[in-house]
Design an enzyme around this catalytic site. Structure first.
Site, PDB file in Angstrom:
ATOM      1  N   LYS A  52      29.419  42.682  42.674  1.00 37.19           N
ATOM      2  CA  LYS A  52      27.470  42.792  41.974  1.00 37.19           C
ATOM      3  C   LYS A  52      26.609  42.438  43.073  1.00 37.19           C
ATOM      4  CE  LYS A  52      29.196  43.803  37.892  1.00 37.19           C
ATOM      5  NZ  LYS A  52      28.915  44.591  36.702  1.00 37.19           N
ATOM      6  N   SER A 302      37.560  42.755  43.024  1.00 39.32           N
ATOM      7  CA  SER A 302      36.454  42.668  43.194  1.00 39.32           C
ATOM      8  C   SER A 302      35.576  41.335  42.523  1.00 39.32           C
ATOM      9  CB  SER A 302      36.207  43.608  41.306  1.00 39.32           C
ATOM     10  OG  SER A 302      36.691  43.066  40.728  1.00 39.32           O
TER      11      SER A 302
END
Lengths: 315, 315
Positions: A52, A302
């Protein structure tokens, strides 16, 4: 409003002074279990512990001086909030973060620790949007959506540039899908640079709105998702959905048991702390729904933000 | 019988096809906590989860064809046993591993999983040595000691070659010390390549035999060590002790609380699974016994083999 390969390459240059170029690692026991050569792109080792940061950083540093001076804003209780707060701090501008009042204290503390200015609101979607609109009205801050934003998608796509550079001749790239920011950015980059490489997504069966959206040809909302992979609860966005339709070959749903097993395998054998959402692409490897034997497979881990006192294999 | 820089460089070339070149990672929150620039050399991400693979691999591949055909042997219940078994499997030769009968089933299974041929014995030092002598008498296998072996020391020294190459201009390198194989190999390489760089060791206060040995000027045995860092229980060896005396500036003892805190910090913030022994150099960073502020500090995270169902911060 679809980012181009050039947008992703510009993003790579823009975030380079701030983001980690995360390692691509291999694990013999993973290869043996899967019967493939697996390359793990370790975004769990990214700043704030998740990919992110790339999108948030690209969005923040893409602003003009005048825009930047007014700050950035978002509503989020997850990794995006921390990522935006850190990116804003690095540029020296304010980040206004709307969080639901029931957000865990540890997450509020993390955002505050990065210098984010928190506005608490009632824990409903309507209240979050109203609170964000209020903040923007008062400050003129630029809203940075967690995924439905071209700057964010381009930033997430930089993951694929690095993966393709370090693991050449991949046959398949597997990413998790929640709102689709990472998946769409990665798919754009992969298909532009190496169209032969297949892009596949992993999604929890308990939050399979993207799988249903692809089948239906329209965005299906995420209704009462139920999964340990708490980063993948959201629905696709108007920007991410068409990119995914065009470039993603298949969305593979995985069981909760497979997610937990994959997470534990990565911890035990690869010695990497990966969160449940980040283990979803590894779960795809052993759900057996696609034949990967003998292939070179890139998987994107991730994120790695986990409460170490509450592990799914602890009773 | 001290390895030279050339021996270490030869080892680097010899193990290169088999060992991971592990990443050197940084973590902003670690830097901020310490007030220094910290470079983590991630040997927890090495094959078999520890630097031990380097030394074992160098020893196995240094053997002549005739020697190798008779296999290798050791007594160990730890990471060295797995490392030697894997290295032998890679060369296609037998590895005879003597293990005490009370070694955890999971460790026996790991050695067997790498193809090691296990001989169980009574859990005493005398029984282990007798069993090993018996195996060698029967097979003619080459004994590879876990640390008191020039080939092993040279192999462990390759950690430093990689660290210095990726993190130039270090001021300090910190390694853990148990038997001293890693520490002596690293110290040799560092002092040969960059004599200005200080080499410091971390040792659990509950197993401070190396600290006492340096103070006494002779090898002091490890008597009833009591620490969570179960990789650092052994005494120094006749080969490792003089190297450490010559090249290591200081041994810093750390408390159990500091080890656990360091381990948890690395898990939570750096997203890396490090075992207690591997967290000892990080514990040195905040024991406050040496002033590291403003310096560039390399720390060797030596291993990542942990029982995930028994974590020290779980009750």
């Amino acid at each position: 409003m679809t980012p181009t390969l050039f947008d992703i390459q510009v993003a790579a240059g823009r975030i380079r002074p701030y983001a980690h170029r995360t390692p691509v690692l291999t694990c013999q026991s993973l290869n043996e279990r899967v019967g493939a050569q697996v390359f793990m792109k370790c975004e769990n080792l990214q700043k704030v512990g998740a990919f992110k940061f790339r999108g948030a950083c690209n969005a923040v540093f893409a602003l003009s001086e005048a825009q930047a001076a007014r700050g950035v804003a978002t509503h989020s209780s997850g990794n995006h909030a921390q990522a935006l707060a850190l990116a804003a701090r690095l540029r020296g501008i304010p980040a206004y973060i709307v969080m639901p009042s029931n957000a865990p204290a540890v997450k509020q503390a993390a955002v505050a620790g990065y210098g984010g200015l928190i506005t608490l609101c009632e824990p409903t979607q309507a209240a979050r949007e109203a609170a964000l609109a209020q903040v923007v009205a008062e400050t003129g801050a630029e809203v940075v959506h967690p995924y439905n934003d071209v700057r964010v998608i381009a930033g997430q796509g930089t993951v694929a540039l690095e993966l393709l550079a370090e693991a050449p001749d991949l046959d398949v790239v597997i990413a998790p899908v929640g709102g689709g920011g990472l998946l769409s950015g990665v798919a754009l980059a992969v298909k532009a640079l190496a169209p032969r490489v297949r892009v596949i997504a992993g999604e929890p069966a308990g939050a399979d709105d993207a799988f249903r959206s692809l089948a239906a040809g329209q965005i299906m909302p995420s209704v009462a998702p139920n999964t340990i992979a708490d980063g993948l609860l959201t629905s696709l966005g108007s920007l991410t959905f068409p990119i995914i339709c065009q470039h993603v070959e298949q969305i593979v749903t995985v069981s909760e048991a497979a997610i937990i097993d994959a997470m534990r395998f990565v911890w035990e054998r690869a010695k990497l702390i990966v969160e449940p959402s980040g283990a979803v692409p590894v779960a795809v490897l052993w759900e057996g729904k696609i034949d990967l034997r003998g292939l070179r497979v890139g998987v994107i881990l991730s994120g790695g933000n986990v409460d170490l006192t509450r592990l799914p294999w602890q009773t």
